[in-house]
Design a protein around this motif. Sequence first.
Motif: not given
Length: 442
Positions: A1-16
């Motif tokens: 199953m896709r882990d969107v949180l991990a993808e966001a971390v790898v892409n440098g997403a911010g706190r919000e």
Amino acid sequence: MRDVLAEAVVNGAGREELEALPVPADFTALHTRIEDVDMFRGSGEDDKDVRRSLHLGAVPMPELAPDEVLVAVMASGINYNTVWSATFEPAPTFGFLRHMGKQGGWQARHDQPFHVLGSDAAGVVVRAGSGVRRWNVGDHVVVGTAYVDDEDPATHHDGMMGSDQRAWGFETNFGGLAHYTVVRANQLLPKPAALSWEEAAANPLCAGTAYRMLVGERGARIKQGDVVLIWGAAGGLGAYATQFVRNGGGIAVGVVGSEEKAAQARDLGCHAVINRQEIGMTGSEPADPMVVGKALGKRIRQAVGEDPHVVFEHVGRATFGVSVFVARRGGTVVTCGSSTGYAHEFDNRYLWMRLKRVIGSHGANLQEQWETNRLIAQGAIKTGLSVTYPMEEAKEAARLVQQNGHVGKVGVLALAPKTGLGVTDPALRERIGELNIAPLRR
């Protein structure tokens, strides 16, 4: 199953953005399983290959306690305690988890039929418990190994003296060789900005341990001019010990097992390096303290003119008798482990009649870990990283350490898709010098 949180971390997403994304129900982790604990028992196998007992796969995500954070792990590292866990020696680590679970409350989560291993990690905070004050989602962190109870009075004297102090990822579950890890907020340190994820992850356990043994007030307390004998000077612990001795004005004498490792120990700062074969040491069986000790002492005096004030000991059964013998009158043997066996033999006459000391040392408290991390962040201490494996090859990385085929520290990428990511201060990295960041990687 896709882990969107991990993808966001790898892409440098911010706190919000990170706070708005769901935490996955399970995650990939390197772990052992309770049904395998008798795998090697009675088999007559001399080689207990850790690749057979280690599993890479999904485990359930635990609930977060108020004083904990969930870290998305970008990189981790292999330590020898992963080998102990995977060979179920000297005892299966599931005993630690059962004992922890009996305490009830949040500790019960750790008693599982799987054990997620790993005592090093660098990554991004993606959740913080309601009681966490100093850390926020989005922070870049490295994780210290000491898992302590901050309500234990002894912890406030020295975190390593608390009655329930544990080694995270060895005596606790949910360690760092995974896509996510659960740690107490009092384990966190700011990630050194000039280092990549894998460079930062390589340091906490071994660097902190070596600092406490040699520099910290509860260790040997080396001073300028001290001769320090370092077993395994090109290994994970030795790579940091050599630098602490050199930076502190001491004289580092390394013992290694090959000419290749001798060159690497010199690069790290050893004033003199001795090959084990030259003093009659082969294999992991205990050396004759008198024969080998005399040969080693002669070589040390030829190289630096005097006997060692301090012996940096972690090899254990194969070397401990020699360490006690070779330390000078009034000298100190400081030990943090026993990779070749825990039952040591030594001639006590050379300890008591020559007024020597043996100091037991274990891990590092938060202040010691913080001081170590500060030196690494400044570039004063170089990372011991030599090679990095992808998570898919973590079993091979552990096998390399089991067979002592490595130098320095062996890294493992977790969520980081490639090496070299995570540097947030490239100007500082340039000032330190690219070749000075991880000299063993050359």
